[in-house]
Design a protein around this motif. Structure first.
Motif, short mmCIF file in Angstrom:
data_model
loop_
_atom_site.label_atom_id
_atom_site.label_comp_id
_atom_site.label_asym_id
_atom_site.label_seq_id
_atom_site.Cartn_x
_atom_site.Cartn_y
_atom_site.Cartn_z
N THR A 1 -3.17 36.62 -21.16
CA THR A 1 -2.12 37.59 -20.89
C THR A 1 -0.72 37.03 -21.14
N THR B 1 -3.48 40.16 -15.55
CA THR B 1 -2.32 40.76 -16.20
C THR B 1 -1.18 39.76 -16.26
N THR C 1 -4.09 39.58 -8.16
CA THR C 1 -3.71 39.57 -9.57
C THR C 1 -3.57 38.14 -10.04
N ASP D 1 -2.37 35.93 -13.80
CA ASP D 1 -1.98 35.81 -15.20
C ASP D 1 -2.79 34.66 -15.81
#
Length: 258
Positions: free
Chosen positions: A34, A253, A5, A7
């Motif tokens: 994000t 995200t 993941t 950001d």
């Protein structure tokens, strides 16, 4: 199968007074990121810009962060100033409070704090300034995230204080063998080829390392990557980096602690 993941954050809301040219680029880049770091009036921004940027970020469901800087509108907060830890604490608390009021008035919730410019760089190396900033964030709201340079004094101060630190990396900057960014005054500080910048981000996310300017492999943690919204090709780069990350199986995200 391992999951990744990341950001994508960007500094926004840096228009001021009648200088509104940044607002259009802010609106264009918001769907691609994000997390938004919104200027709080010291290095850039003003009350109207703060309100509008918060509203736009909420429309795009982008996490909102305060972006406190040094009181230096003329120098855009990029000039080093001699400040005490107490002064750093006070100005960070003040700026978080200003932006949080707009977020709350719009029905949102503040997500993080990321220092700007010279304050960011000073806190990355100065243990006392780093501690003061971490304490300011913690005492305003312990649940806020604190964004800072991966491996820096600010991230270590966050850990000591109990603040949830988020390690930031840069796509378009090169690194020294000690994990710090190559100073902008040095040759080769910026990565000008988009392909090289994208490859660097993927390596940092998937392998947890970056290749320094001297060729050494440096361990690094990549929780969030900074996209500079004021660059000449910022919009195109933001779109490309998001597409490449998602194609490589990276979940793009807003940062959330696990």
């Amino acid at each position: 199968m391992q999951t990744y993941t990341l950001d994508i954050n960007c500094d926004l809301g840096e228009s001021y007074g009648t200088y509104r040219t940044m607002m259009k680029s802010d609106e264009a880049i918001l769907p691609l990121i994000t997390s938004a770091n919104i200027a709080c009036g010291f290095h850039a921004g003003d009350p109207a810009t703060m309100r509008l940027t918060v509203e736009h970020a909420m429309m795009h469901q982008v996490a909102i962060g305060a972006h406190p800087g040094l009181p230096d509108l003329q120098g855009f907060g990029r000039r080093i100033m001699e400040i005490t830890p107490r002064e750093a604490y006070d100005m960070v608390v003040y700026q978080i409070g200003a932006l949080e009021a707009f977020v709350r008035a719009s029905g949102g919730q503040l997500h993080h704090v990321k220092p700007h410019g010279a304050l960011y760089n000073m806190a990355a190396a100065d243990i006392k300034l780093a501690q003061a900033i971490a304490e300011a964030v913690y005492q305003v709201e312990p649940e806020l995230y604190l964004y800072g340079l991966a491996g820096s004094e600010l991230m270590m101060a966050a850990k000591r204080t109990g603040v949830r630190g988020v390690s930031e990396v840069f796509a378009d900057r090169t690194y020294c063998s000690d994990g710090r960014l190559t100073p902008r005054s040095h040759h080769g500080a910026l990565i000008e080829q988009p392909e090289a910048a994208l490859a660097q981000v993927l390596r940092m996310v998937k392998e947890g390392k970056v290749i320094a300017v001297d060729g050494t492999e440096v361990p690094i943690r990549a929780d969030t990557v900074c996209i500079h919204g004021d660059g000449e090709h910022a919009l195109t780069f933001a779109q490309t980096i998001r597409e490449i990350l998602e194609a490589a199986g990276v979940d793009v995200t807003a940062y959330q602690a696990t």
